[in-house]
Motif scaffolding. Structure first.
Motif: not given
Length: 474
Positions: A98-103
């Motif tokens: 989530a930190r690397k891609v989603d947000i």
């Protein structure tokens, strides 16, 4: 216990009838939040707020709309840690993903379309000595954006951003399974100073408030990402009102591995494309077809890498977290159990992981042809099949053997082969010697049962606007 709220007319508010749904943390299988079960009254309030805001927002200079969206992108980036933690808690994906891609992608969506509108142009056609025609693209009005549970903020903003950029007001309906980051987005919209009513967020069941949103006469278009069966219902409902729809639906994506590929890269990337986000991405490669001459070598290397994947608490260093819900876990298990009964060989995995939460082993299956259920139905989980093929024609036939046509991957060092095969595969997106390389300017969407229309870049700007030709006599 967290209590989420709707976001209507610039305010976070309780549902009109005071009804709530349980929201589960899939990593532990326990309720951690209550979410609004919105009603017709909530929709009525959101539509009124959006209609009231539309004249001002649609007439706001493009540069001003762009600044608002840029500010929202800045705030998403500034709140990366909070949003990533919420996404992981809600969905089960590793917080590192989530930190690397989603947000970051959610912020990029707003930034991209904020820049796109200030760099867009209009067309003019001159009728020599007679008239000048110019074409403007007018915003539609109030539009509905319905997003799925697998990439919650990522895909919600992928719809909201172009709709707002082009001057529409939005009523967004996030998945009731993963609503947390949508709630937090409402707070950031307040902080960004985006005018009240421009973006409204309603929580609740798809069959409830989602269907009400689709049916409402004041909603001029629906952008939906989700299952094909739901897409059919939306298409039928929208057709009765001649309402514009964009439907990004299911996928059963093939990966074609030719014997001249970069072998190690093909193996490693195919593992990633199969099991990233627990296989809960519509773009995951779930059917891997490998040329006969390297099939056994590929199988051995692939299974070895899969067996090294670490599954566990998404707040720790893992490759996979839990599946999104108890119901989805059971669905995935049922697919695998059915394949076993039909004679499939389980090369690795195939079972629930006995621990608190909704965990399933990364699973590799062989011994089934391209027409069996496990190769035809969308499992949407950490399950992949291996099937050998003879030559180009056989590979293409196998790739095209399902009703779906979203994405495909081709592994070969023969450029002519790559072009020949790509042009014959019935998929909206083809990756050659890579996976998930995304340029936001390109059209995104599928063929056949994988959807109607395209998202991204100019396609999104066109979907959320209506072309109007104006002819002025000289």
């Amino acid at each position: 216990m967290i209590t989420l709220k709707n976001f209507i007319g610039g305010e976070l508010c309780d549902p009109a009838h005071g009804n709530y749904l349980d929201n589960y943390n899939p990593s532990i299988g326990e309720v951690y939040a209550q979410i609004p079960d919105s009603s017709q009254e909530d929709l009525h309030a959101a539509v009124n707020a959006a209609n009231a805001a539309f004249p001002m927002w649609s007439q706001l200079p493009i540069g001003e709309r762009s600044k608002h969206l840029m500010k929202l992108a800045d705030l998403i980036e500034a709140n990366l840690d909070q949003l990533a933690a919420a996404e992981s808690q809600d969905n089960g994906k590793p917080v590192s993903l989530a930190r690397k891609v989603d947000i970051p992608r959610a912020a990029a969506n707003f930034r991209f379309f904020a820049a796109a509108i200030v760099n867009d142009g209009t067309s003019a056609h001159i009728m020599e000595g007679q008239a000048v025609n110019y074409t403007r693209r007018a915003p539609l009005g109030v539009v509905g954006c319905i997003s799925p549970w697998n990439l919650p903020l990522y895909l919600l903003t992928w719809k909201i951003a172009p709709a707002l950029a082009t001057g529409n007001c939005v009523i967004a309906k996030p998945s009731e399974v993963t609503p947390y980051t949508a709630h937090l987005l409402g707070e950031l919209v307040q902080e960004a100073g985006i005018p009240a009513g421009v973006l409204n967020i309603l929580h609740g069941r798809g069959a409830g408030i989602g269907q009400m949103l689709v049916d409402h006469a004041d909603i001029k278009a629906i952008s939906f990402t989700g299952g094909t069966s739901t897409g059919k219902v939306i298409a039928r409902s929208a057709a009765e009102q001649f309402k514009k729809v964009s439907l990004e639906l299911g996928g059963k994506n093939p990966v074609l591995v030719f014997d001249d590929c970069e072998f190690e890269e093909a193996v490693a990337t195919s593992v990633r494309s199969a099991f990233t986000n627990q296989g809960e991405i519509c773009l995951c490669g779930s059917r891997i077809f490998v040329q006969e001459s390297i099939y056994n070598e590929f199988k051995e290397a692939f299974v070895s890498k899969v067996q090294k994947l670490k599954v566990g608490d998404p707040n720790t260093t893992v490759d996979m977290g839990p599946l999104v819900s108890r119901e989805h876990l059971q669905k995935v298990k049922n697919h695998v159990d059915q394949a076993k009964k039909q004679g499939a060989t389980i090369l690795t995995g195939g079972e629930k992981i006995e621990r608190k939460g909704y965990y399933f082993e990364p699973t590799v299956i062989e011994g089934m042809d391209e027409y069996c259920a496990i190769n035809q139905e969308e499992v949407f989980g950490p399950v992949v099949t291996l099937v050998p093929f003879r030559d180009e024609a056989d590979a293409i036939a196998k790739a095209n053997s399902t009703v779906y046509g979203l994405a495909a991957v081709i592994w070969t060092n023969d450029l002519k082969c790559a072009h020949r095969v790509a042009h014959q595969i019935q998929s909206g997106i083809i990756w050659v010697n890579c996976w998930m390389l995304r340029d936001l300017r390109t059209p995104f969407g599928g063929m056949k049962a994988s959807g109607v229309g395209r998202e991204g870049g100019e396609e999104a700007l066109r979907f959320f606007t209506e072309p109007q030709n104006i002819c002025i006599k000289l």
